[in-house]
Design an enzyme around this catalytic site. Structure first.
Site, PDB file in Angstrom:
ATOM      1  N   ARG A 268       0.839  -1.192   0.000  1.00  0.00           N
ATOM      2  CA  ARG A 268       0.000   0.000   0.000  1.00  0.00           C
ATOM      3  C   ARG A 268       0.876   1.245   0.000  1.00  0.00           C
ATOM      4  O   ARG A 268       1.944   1.275   0.603  1.00  0.00           O
ATOM      5  CB  ARG A 268      -0.914   0.034   1.230  1.00  0.00           C
TER       6      ARG A 268
ATOM      7  N   TYR B 239      -1.607  -3.543  -6.781  1.00  0.00           N
ATOM      8  CA  TYR B 239      -1.295  -4.353  -5.601  1.00  0.00           C
ATOM      9  C   TYR B 239      -2.271  -4.144  -4.444  1.00  0.00           C
ATOM     10  O   TYR B 239      -2.500  -3.006  -4.010  1.00  0.00           O
ATOM     11  CB  TYR B 239       0.139  -4.067  -5.104  1.00  0.00           C
TER      12      TYR B 239
ATOM     13  N   LYS C  20      -9.718  -2.109   1.693  1.00  0.00           N
ATOM     14  CA  LYS C  20      -9.445  -0.959   2.558  1.00  0.00           C
ATOM     15  C   LYS C  20     -10.166   0.305   2.089  1.00  0.00           C
ATOM     16  O   LYS C  20     -10.678   1.077   2.897  1.00  0.00           O
ATOM     17  CB  LYS C  20      -7.935  -0.707   2.658  1.00  0.00           C
TER      18      LYS C  20
ATOM     19  N   HIS D 263     -10.802  -2.246  11.381  1.00  0.00           N
ATOM     20  CA  HIS D 263      -9.708  -3.104  10.918  1.00  0.00           C
ATOM     21  C   HIS D 263      -9.523  -4.220  11.953  1.00  0.00           C
ATOM     22  O   HIS D 263      -8.569  -4.205  12.725  1.00  0.00           O
ATOM     23  CB  HIS D 263      -8.444  -2.244  10.788  1.00  0.00           C
TER      24      HIS D 263
ATOM     25  N   SER E 131      -1.579  -3.383  10.426  1.00  0.00           N
ATOM     26  CA  SER E 131      -1.225  -4.270   9.321  1.00  0.00           C
ATOM     27  C   SER E 131       0.008  -5.102   9.661  1.00  0.00           C
ATOM     28  O   SER E 131       0.989  -4.583  10.199  1.00  0.00           O
ATOM     29  CB  SER E 131      -0.944  -3.442   8.072  1.00  0.00           C
TER      30      SER E 131
ATOM     31  N   CYS F  99       0.407  -7.355  11.930  1.00  0.00           N
ATOM     32  CA  CYS F  99       0.656  -7.481  13.372  1.00  0.00           C
ATOM     33  C   CYS F  99      -0.122  -8.637  13.995  1.00  0.00           C
ATOM     34  O   CYS F  99      -0.303  -8.680  15.210  1.00  0.00           O
ATOM     35  CB  CYS F  99       0.346  -6.174  14.084  1.00  0.00           C
TER      36      CYS F  99
ATOM     37  N   ASP G 247      -9.644  -9.628   8.877  1.00  0.00           N
ATOM     38  CA  ASP G 247      -9.075  -8.299   8.600  1.00  0.00           C
ATOM     39  C   ASP G 247     -10.048  -7.144   8.841  1.00  0.00           C
ATOM     40  O   ASP G 247      -9.628  -6.094   9.298  1.00  0.00           O
ATOM     41  CB  ASP G 247      -8.578  -8.249   7.149  1.00  0.00           C
TER      42      ASP G 247
ATOM     43  N   ARG H 126       1.872 -12.193  -0.391  1.00  0.00           N
ATOM     44  CA  ARG H 126       0.543 -12.521   0.154  1.00  0.00           C
ATOM     45  C   ARG H 126      -0.080 -13.705  -0.566  1.00  0.00           C
ATOM     46  O   ARG H 126       0.292 -14.040  -1.683  1.00  0.00           O
ATOM     47  CB  ARG H 126      -0.371 -11.300   0.010  1.00  0.00           C
TER      48      ARG H 126
HETATM   49  P1  GTP Z   1      -2.568  -7.613   7.490  1.00  0.00           P
HETATM   50  O1  GTP Z   1      -3.131  -8.632   6.558  1.00  0.00           O
HETATM   51  O2  GTP Z   1      -1.497  -6.789   6.882  1.00  0.00           O
HETATM   52  O3  GTP Z   1      -3.622  -6.740   8.087  1.00  0.00           O
HETATM   53  O4  GTP Z   1      -1.766  -8.423   8.660  1.00  0.00           O
HETATM   54  P2  GTP Z   1      -2.283  -9.241   9.934  1.00  0.00           P
HETATM   55  O5  GTP Z   1      -2.577  -8.313  11.053  1.00  0.00           O
HETATM   56  O6  GTP Z   1      -3.345 -10.196   9.545  1.00  0.00           O
HETATM   57  O7  GTP Z   1      -0.951 -10.044  10.364  1.00  0.00           O
HETATM   58  P3  GTP Z   1      -0.579 -11.597  10.213  1.00  0.00           P
HETATM   59  O8  GTP Z   1      -1.422 -12.466  11.095  1.00  0.00           O
HETATM   60  O9  GTP Z   1      -0.543 -11.937   8.786  1.00  0.00           O
HETATM   61  O10 GTP Z   1       0.883 -11.593  10.818  1.00  0.00           O
HETATM   62  C1  GTP Z   1       1.904 -10.772  10.312  1.00  0.00           C
HETATM   63  C2  GTP Z   1       3.244 -11.303  10.707  1.00  0.00           C
HETATM   64  O11 GTP Z   1       3.344 -11.372  12.134  1.00  0.00           O
HETATM   65  C3  GTP Z   1       3.514 -12.719  10.194  1.00  0.00           C
HETATM   66  O12 GTP Z   1       4.842 -12.800   9.758  1.00  0.00           O
HETATM   67  C4  GTP Z   1       3.284 -13.580  11.390  1.00  0.00           C
HETATM   68  O13 GTP Z   1       4.042 -14.766  11.355  1.00  0.00           O
HETATM   69  C5  GTP Z   1       3.703 -12.671  12.560  1.00  0.00           C
HETATM   70  N1  GTP Z   1       2.959 -13.011  13.792  1.00  0.00           N
HETATM   71  C6  GTP Z   1       1.627 -13.195  13.924  1.00  0.00           C
HETATM   72  N2  GTP Z   1       1.297 -13.544  15.185  1.00  0.00           N
HETATM   73  C7  GTP Z   1       2.450 -13.583  15.884  1.00  0.00           C
HETATM   74  C8  GTP Z   1       2.778 -13.882  17.252  1.00  0.00           C
HETATM   75  O14 GTP Z   1       1.928 -14.193  18.089  1.00  0.00           O
HETATM   76  N3  GTP Z   1       4.098 -13.784  17.610  1.00  0.00           N
HETATM   77  C9  GTP Z   1       5.059 -13.444  16.704  1.00  0.00           C
HETATM   78  N4  GTP Z   1       6.309 -13.380  17.121  1.00  0.00           N
HETATM   79  N5  GTP Z   1       4.793 -13.168  15.406  1.00  0.00           N
HETATM   80  C10 GTP Z   1       3.515 -13.236  15.004  1.00  0.00           C
HETATM   81  C1  SPV Z   2      -3.168  -4.324   5.349  1.00  0.00           C
HETATM   82  O1  SPV Z   2      -2.187  -3.690   4.935  1.00  0.00           O
HETATM   83  O2  SPV Z   2      -3.703  -4.085   6.458  1.00  0.00           O
HETATM   84  C2  SPV Z   2      -3.723  -5.417   4.538  1.00  0.00           C
HETATM   85  C3  SPV Z   2      -3.179  -5.616   3.186  1.00  0.00           C
HETATM   86  O3  SPV Z   2      -4.641  -6.095   4.979  1.00  0.00           O
HETATM   87  S1  SPV Z   2      -3.906  -4.551   2.017  1.00  0.00           S
HETATM   88  O4  SPV Z   2      -5.089  -5.202   1.477  1.00  0.00           O
HETATM   89  O5  SPV Z   2      -2.917  -4.320   0.965  1.00  0.00           O
HETATM   90  O6  SPV Z   2      -4.307  -3.320   2.659  1.00  0.00           O
HETATM   91 MN    MN Z   3      -5.104  -5.542   7.159  1.00  0.00          MN
END
Ligand code: GTP
Ligand code: SPV
Ligand code: MN
Length: 641
Positions: A106, A245, A254, A274, A296, A298, A321, A413
């Site tokens: 983004r 993207y 979003k 979110h 994002s 996290c 999400d 992704r």
């Molecule tokens: P968006 O799709 O961008 O909104 O991301 P999200 O909030 O869904 O994050 P996601 O669950 O995909 O995790 C992002 C990164 O954080 C990945 O590399 C995960 O492996 C890592 N991660 C998720 N949960 C944990 C956790 O409990 N501990 C640690 N150390 N890393 C984590």
């Molecule tokens: C984020 O960045 O929080 C996402 C990926 O979930 S995107 O759809 O590119 O915003």
């Molecule tokens: Mn997101």
């Protein structure tokens, strides 16, 4: 008109083993037949005609959302070199896309909120006056679809027919975006039929900004260096230029479901957030639902697919999400997942961290910017402990473990239908939504923020949400690791002034207090590190222990110790049985240094000051309560010292 309407005949395909009979990955098989031309809603037809006059595409294709159509588009994308089909014996009906190197995340710097008044966008958004933005966009969109097909993509956010569902029509010249929208939303004729029956809809225009002259060879990932992601919250309109993207281009996500929807939600009295949504079942068989907002990359998808390590607990996925929250007729807080698929972060997703996600991705998946294995399957950092000896990296170059660079882009992704998750709850698409018992805020912070802390009440919870601070990730262009305030994990996604958004949350609490039960609010941080830079908390499946403690709090079966930031578990009440967690690490996970707390309060004060008079008085009160609790802590320390 009929000539324009004729869908482009698909190019002969080079797909090694395309199987039209295979499942498609589309969200919900389109049950509605394509609308006859005469049945198309006149206002959508007029919109399409207006944009076609501006962008001058070669063809117009009204997307019906059928399996046949998806298959044809996928074959066309393979022929164009945008997608590579993965080895169908390993990963059936799945594809790899490699984006342009300059189009990988983004672009927050190029994301605009175009309200009449600058103060309605607020200090956290890029603002441009609507007329000025239109003046900048018009020359860019003029002829921008030349040589391409304009796809008309009707979609529903939420189960078709639910009162919480909202509709949109995205016009795009990217077939990759069309197939992505087909997974991420309920796309096609069923949505268009609702619009024809009178449902209101949000128009969204998207162009990759790469017109083709006649005879010009296309590139696999057309895009433009100039990018605009522009939102008109008053007109409820979206214009996106130059990127294909993720959130830049899949405008239902979003742009619509957060930025435009948050403005709708303010006006209509609901919340567009979110947030992931989970259904938790305790060993006693009691069911709870939780919504969690993390910035994002996290941990939302991971928590949404949590496999608790503690016996007897189950977590099922409702959404990963975005959540839309309403006060139901019964006065309780209800939520739906408006999406139909996951656009999840690949790196870090592995058998040991998130087996459910790995199992979800068995087939019917589009991967973007991951690495390609020699056997025609995919790989990314964290999928396995040992990387394969040789790969083709996300840029298309040869890669070995000694290459000294990641094989998959950090923001690579997967795009996959929600119903493919083995953890999906049978209520995930309930048109009534699910009743929310707890709200969780979180961020990625190496220090200060404790593993878990409970808000005193709703207003304190709003203060927690408003002051989330998190290290930046690769999900957006910018400096990874830089700490920033990301209120409600909505910093890049609020469609109006963040201070008004805070006020809306406070007001929402007043309305909820009139009902039977106000959800509890918690804050978590899985990412606290020790002095060596190692994560103190094992995370992933072990996060179920924190969920277990939250449920104990909901049931009044656990107590808190008050700290300046809120209530933390009484010693012994967080279940760490069987965890290899040294006593001092557990203590460190909840340790709050008084100087650091003071610096935090100062930083919150500076952040709040950016909102001027618009900051709700209640948040100023919350900050002064925090300061007095920090003072009390200091006094206790000096008397015991
Ligand atoms: P968006 O799709 O961008 O909104 O991301 P999200 O909030 O869904 O994050 P996601 O669950 O995909 O995790 C992002 C990164 O954080 C990945 O590399 C995960 O492996 C890592 N991660 C998720 N949960 C944990 C956790 O409990 N501990 C640690 N150390 N890393 C984590
Ligand atoms: C984020 O960045 O929080 C996402 C990926 O979930 S995107 O759809 O590119 O915003
Ligand atoms: Mn997101």
């Amino acid at each position: 008109m009929t000539l324009l309407d004729r869908p482009r005949t698909t190019a002969p395909h080079r797909t090694p083993d395309a199987r039209p009979e295979a499942p498609t990955g589309a969200a919900t098989p389109s049950s509605a037949p394509a609308l006859l031309e005469a049945e198309r809603p006149a206002d959508v037809v007029a919109f399409v005609e207006r944009i076609a006059r501006l962008t001058t595409p070669d063809q117009i294709h009204w997307v019906d959302g059928s399996t046949r159509e998806r298959h044809a588009l996928l074959q066309q994308l393979v022929a164009a070199g945008t997608l590579t089909q993965l080895n169908p014996d390993i990963r059936p009906y799945s594809f790899l896309a490699r984006s342009d190197e300059r189009d990988v995340a983004r672009v927050e710097e190029r994301t605009f909120i175009c309200s009449e008044r600058e103060e309605d966008a607020g200090p956290t958004n890029n603002w441009m006056a609507p007329e000025q933005m239109r003046a900048e966009l018009e020359p860019l969109f003029t002829g921008s679809m030349r040589g391409r097909t304009l796809y008309v993509v009707p979609f529903a956010m939420g189960p078709i027919g639910s009162t919480m569902t909202r509709y949109g029509v995205q016009l795009t010249d990217s077939p990759y975006v069309v197939v992505s929208m087909g997974t991420m939303t309920r796309m096609g004729s069923a949505a268009l039929a609702q619009i024809a029956r009178g449902a209101s809809w949000v128009p969204a225009v998207h162009s990759v900004g790469a017109p083709l002259e006649s005879g010009q060879q296309d590139v696999p990932w057309p895009c433009n260096e100039t990018k605009y992601i522009a939102h008109f919250p008053q007109e409820r309109e979206i214009w996106s230029y130059g990127s294909a993207y993720g959130g830049n281009a899949i405008l239902a996500k979003k742009a619509f479901a957060l930025r435009i929807a948050s403005a709708m939600a303010r006006d209509e009295g609901w919340l567009a957030e979110h947030m992931l949504l989970i259904k938790v079942t305790s060993p006693a068989g009691k069911v709870y639902h939780m919504a969690a907002a993390f910035p994002s990359a996290c941990g939302k998808t991971n928590l949404a697919m949590l496999t608790p390590t503690t016996p007897g607990w189950t977590v099922e996925t409702i959404g990963d999400d975005i959540a839309w929250l309403h006060i139901g007729k019964d006065g309780r807080l209800r939520a739906i997942n408006p999406e139909a698929g996951f656009f999840g972060v690949a790196p870090g997703t592995g058998l040991s961290t998130n087996r459910t996600a790995v199992d979800t991705l068995w087939g019917n998946t589009i991967f973007t910017n991951v690495a390609l294995r020699e056997d025609g399957d995919v790989w990314w950092e964290g999928l396995t402990d040992t990387p394969p000896a040789r790969l083709i990296d996300w840029r298309g170059e040869e890669w070995t473990p000694d290459s000294g660079r990641p094989a998959a882009h950090p923001n690579s992704r997967f795009t996959v239908a929600a119903h493919q998750a083995p953890s999906i709850a049978d209520t995930w698409d309930d048109p009534e939504g699910v009743v929310i018992d707890a709200i969780i805020f979180g961020g990625r912070r190496r220090a200060l923020a404790p593993l878990v802390v409970e808000a005193r009440d709703w207003d304190h919870g709003v203060f927690m949400g408003a002051t989330i601070s998190s290290e930046q990730t690769a999900a957006a262009e910018g400096t990874v690791g830089q700490l920033r305030r990301d209120p409600f994990a909505m910093l890049p996604f609020a469609g109006y002034n963040m201070a008004d958004y805070f006020a809306h949350w406070l007001d929402f609490g007043k309305r909820l207090r009139r009902s039977a039960r106000v959800p509890r609010v918690f804050q978590v941080n899985w990412f606290r590190k020790n002095a060596d830079g190692k994560f103190l908390w094992p995370g992933f499946g072990e996060n179920g222990r924190v969920i277990e403690w939250m449920v104990a709090r909901l049931e009044s079966e656990a107590c808190v110790d008050e700290t300046p930031l809120g209530g933390i578990p009484r010693p012994g009440e967080l279940n760490v049985a069987g965890l290899d967690l040294p006593e001092e690490d557990l203590a460190e996970l909840f340790h709050m240094d008084t100087d650091e707390l003071e610096a935090e309060a100062d930083d919150v004060e500076r952040f709040f000051a950016t909102f001027g008079d618009k900051l709700p008085a209640e948040l100023r009160h919350q900050l002064s309560h925090l300061r007095s609790r920090i003072r009390a802590k200091r006094e206790t320390e000096s008397t015991t010292a």
